[in-house]
Scaffold this active site. Structure first.
Site, short mmCIF file in Angstrom:
data_model
loop_
_atom_site.label_atom_id
_atom_site.label_comp_id
_atom_site.label_asym_id
_atom_site.label_seq_id
_atom_site.Cartn_x
_atom_site.Cartn_y
_atom_site.Cartn_z
N HIS A 110 0.78 -1.23 0.00
CA HIS A 110 0.00 0.00 0.00
C HIS A 110 0.82 1.29 0.00
CE1 HIS A 110 -0.23 0.28 4.71
NE2 HIS A 110 0.93 -0.21 4.30
N HIS A 111 2.16 1.19 -0.05
CA HIS A 111 2.96 2.42 -0.16
C HIS A 111 3.35 2.71 -1.60
CE1 HIS A 111 3.09 2.54 4.12
NE2 HIS A 111 3.83 1.45 4.23
N CYS A 112 2.95 1.83 -2.53
CA CYS A 112 3.32 2.04 -3.93
C CYS A 112 2.17 2.68 -4.69
CB CYS A 112 3.70 0.71 -4.58
SG CYS A 112 4.35 0.92 -6.25
N ASN A 167 -0.40 5.26 1.83
CA ASN A 167 -0.29 6.45 0.98
C ASN A 167 -0.26 6.14 -0.52
OD1 ASN A 167 2.31 5.31 1.47
ND2 ASN A 167 3.28 7.21 0.80
#
Length: 356
Positions: free
Chosen positions: A142-144, A186
């Site tokens: 979920h940070h990509c 993010n």
């Protein structure tokens, strides 16, 4: 236009919608030990589920690697080209020695496992629509976002799964992301910043990575947690906000990012949730979605301790024992005993949130 993709071929009907491949696991000369992540946790989850006789090798769905063509549904060509530089991959995965390896080795040993997990999440999206639920034993990067990786996340699997559904599955035009990893999600937040079709709920430790203020603007339901938050407060908040989120926006699918880095003692998460608290949390999300007849896709995301694999397996076993992994979208249709039980149990949950 949508092309045929192998990721959407129907698996045998006898298979459980649990997606996995031995290719998920990153094992390479001990390099994987330089990151706190247990890079073999996915295989361990499967082994625990086999030991408990829930699954066998031929009863789960074999994940396939996402191709460049698949990845380009979200990612920019420029970003995918950057991954051909080993030092870029070293930065994203936070394993510095990767910078010194030839890129063909990095592609095979580090990125292929992540591409296979990404393929698994995309496959699980369609499976969830067909069967009412699906679990990718990996994924949750979920940070990509479309043009930037980070925090061990090289591909935007959550964004990809949702975009694939919007483009290729009839009747899917609204999605809710429930992100309960200890870190702010993010990547998908940046990808869906101005997309009214996607509702994001995110509960995370407000003081840790990534602290992405811009991405926070995409969160419709923001639950910022303090250091050391414990079970009772956490479960109360999750219950309230998951119910609130699903009442506020009626999605066609829920994508549930079920990170286990909220576990007490996690070196990166900074929260203090017990193993039982994690099992209960997953139950709260599945009950909320299934009782409304909304398909749910779960990915496992972060979790940096050796014991997380056992907890993920225990959670799946718990969901199964409660009848929350029934077949078909109407497994918990209104008027069914399973739904009546849910309503009773939900009431009990609230009066007894620090479950043992």
């Amino acid at each position: 236009r949508p092309h045929r993709t192998e990721l959407y071929e129907d698996p045998p009907s006898g298979c459980w919608p649990i997606v996995y491949s031995p290719d998920y696991n990153i094992t390479f000369m001990g390099l994987e030990k330089l990151h706190p992540f247990d890079a073999g946790k996915w295989g361990k989850v499967i082994n625990f589920l086999k030991e408990e006789k829930l699954i066998a090798d031929d009863s789960i769905v074999q994940a396939r690697e996402a191709t460049d063509e698949d990845l380009l549904v979200v990612h920019t060509r420029r970003y995918l080209n950057k991954l051909k530089w080993s030092f870029v991959v070293a930065t994203i995965t936070e394993i510095p020695p990767v910078a010194f390896l030839p890129n063909f080795v990095v592609q095979r040993k580090v990125l292929k496992p992540l591409r296979t997990q990404t393929g698994g999440t995309i496959m699980a999206g369609k499976l969830a629509m067909d069967r009412g639920w699906a679990i990718n034993v990996g994924g949750g990067f979920h940070h990509c976002s479309s043009d930037k990786g980070g925090g061990f996340c090289a591909y935007a699997d959550i964004t990809l799964a949702i975009k694939f559904l919007f483009e290729r599955v009839q009747g899917v035009s609204r999605a809710t992301i429930i992100d309960l990893d200890a870190h702010q999600g993010n990547g998908h937040e940046r990808d869906f910043m101005d997309d009214p079709r996607v509702y994001i709920m995110d509960a995370y430790n407000r003081y840790i990575y990534p602290g992405d203020g811009f991405a926070k603007r995409a969160i419709k339901r923001k639950v910022e947690l303090e250091w050391g938050t414990e079970d009772s407060e956490y479960l109360q908040k999750v219950h309230t906000h998951v119910e609130g989120a699903l009442n506020e926006f009626q999605p066609d699918i829920v994508v549930y990012n079920a990170g286990t880095d909220i576990l007490d003692g996690d070196p990166l998460g900074g929260l203090a949730i017990s193993p039982q608290g994690i099992v209960k949390r997953d139950e709260v999300v599945f009950r909320a979605a299934r009782s409304r007849g909304v398909p749910v896709l779960m990915v496992t995301s972060g979790g940096y301790q050796k014991r997380t694999a056992r907890i993920i397996a225990d959670s799946i076993l718990n969901l199964h024992s409660l009848g929350l992994l029934g077949r078909g979208r109407a497994a918990c249709a209104v008027g069914s005993p399973c739904l009546d039980q849910m309503v009773t149990d939900s009431a009990k949950d609230l009066s007894n949130l620090s479950v043992q």
